[in-house]
Design a protein around this motif. Structure first.
Motif, mmCIF file in Angstrom:
data_model
loop_
_atom_site.group_PDB
_atom_site.id
_atom_site.type_symbol
_atom_site.label_atom_id
_atom_site.label_comp_id
_atom_site.label_asym_id
_atom_site.label_seq_id
_atom_site.Cartn_x
_atom_site.Cartn_y
_atom_site.Cartn_z
ATOM 1 N N VAL A 2 25.328 72.302 82.805
ATOM 2 C CA VAL A 2 24.725 73.485 82.009
ATOM 3 C C VAL A 2 23.427 74.366 83.127
ATOM 4 N N GLN A 3 23.046 74.781 82.654
ATOM 5 C CA GLN A 3 22.590 76.596 83.452
ATOM 6 C C GLN A 3 21.878 77.313 81.915
ATOM 7 N N VAL A 4 20.249 77.324 82.400
ATOM 8 C CA VAL A 4 19.512 78.209 81.450
ATOM 9 C C VAL A 4 18.690 79.085 82.446
ATOM 10 N N TYR A 94 6.276 81.691 81.953
ATOM 11 C CA TYR A 94 7.401 80.513 80.605
ATOM 12 C C TYR A 94 8.634 80.118 80.830
ATOM 13 N N TYR A 95 8.763 79.472 79.893
ATOM 14 C CA TYR A 95 10.284 78.280 80.795
ATOM 15 C C TYR A 95 11.011 77.774 79.571
ATOM 16 N N CYS A 96 12.320 78.431 79.629
ATOM 17 C CA CYS A 96 13.280 78.039 78.388
ATOM 18 C C CYS A 96 13.876 76.175 78.521
ATOM 19 N N ASN A 97 14.200 75.894 77.663
ATOM 20 C CA ASN A 97 14.329 73.893 77.671
ATOM 21 C C ASN A 97 15.693 73.533 76.183
ATOM 22 N N VAL A 98 16.235 73.282 76.988
ATOM 23 C CA VAL A 98 17.355 72.901 76.609
ATOM 24 C C VAL A 98 17.856 71.220 76.897
ATOM 25 N N GLY A 99 16.837 70.077 75.933
ATOM 26 C CA GLY A 99 17.206 68.452 76.659
ATOM 27 C C GLY A 99 16.305 68.264 77.896
ATOM 28 N N ASP A 100 17.564 67.825 78.876
ATOM 29 C CA ASP A 100 16.816 67.694 79.852
ATOM 30 C C ASP A 100 17.027 68.667 80.537
ATOM 31 N N ASN A 101 17.394 70.313 80.358
ATOM 32 C CA ASN A 101 17.700 71.463 81.722
ATOM 33 C C ASN A 101 16.604 72.196 81.366
ATOM 34 N N TRP A 102 15.902 73.059 82.509
ATOM 35 C CA TRP A 102 15.395 73.962 82.448
ATOM 36 C C TRP A 102 15.436 74.840 83.072
#
Length: 112
Positions: A2-4, A94-102
């Motif tokens: 996973v990449q964010v 400002y951070y983007c989050n998907v589940g446990d991924n930041w």
């Protein structure tokens, strides 16, 4: 994997606008909730807005209502946060989050 990855931050004068982008990959983008959070210097990280990629349902914290707009582009695995009428209090990472991924965050500075 996973990449964010966030982008679009910068320095803007009060009343100005910025468009943040979050490109996320490594999972089923079409059925997740993606959120934007922020952290001001010396303060705890707080939520800003989130969107469900399956149907576009959005949620905003009170301070973001009427000024910020979150949107998605499923074809590009991207979520945008359009911020208008920016105030000095909006300054932070400002951070983007998907589940446990930041993501690593993008700096927004609102100052004259």
């Amino acid at each position: 994997e996973v990449q964010v990855v966030e982008s679009g931050g910068g320095l803007v004068q009060p009343g100005g606008s910025l468009l943040l982008s979050c490109v996320a990959s490594g999972f089923d983008f079409d059925d997740v909730t993606i959120g934007w959070f922020r952290q001001a210097p010396g303060k705890r990280r707080e939520g800003v807005s989130c969107i469900k990629t399956i149907d576009g349902t959005t949620t905003y914290l009170d301070f973001a209502k009427g000024r910020f707009s979150i949107s998605k582009d499923n074809a590009k695995n991207t979520v945008h946060l359009n911020m208008t009428a920016l105030k000095p209090d909006d300054t932070g990472v400002y951070y983007c989050n998907v589940g446990d991924n930041w993501g690593q965050g993008t700096q927004v500075t609102v100052s004259s």
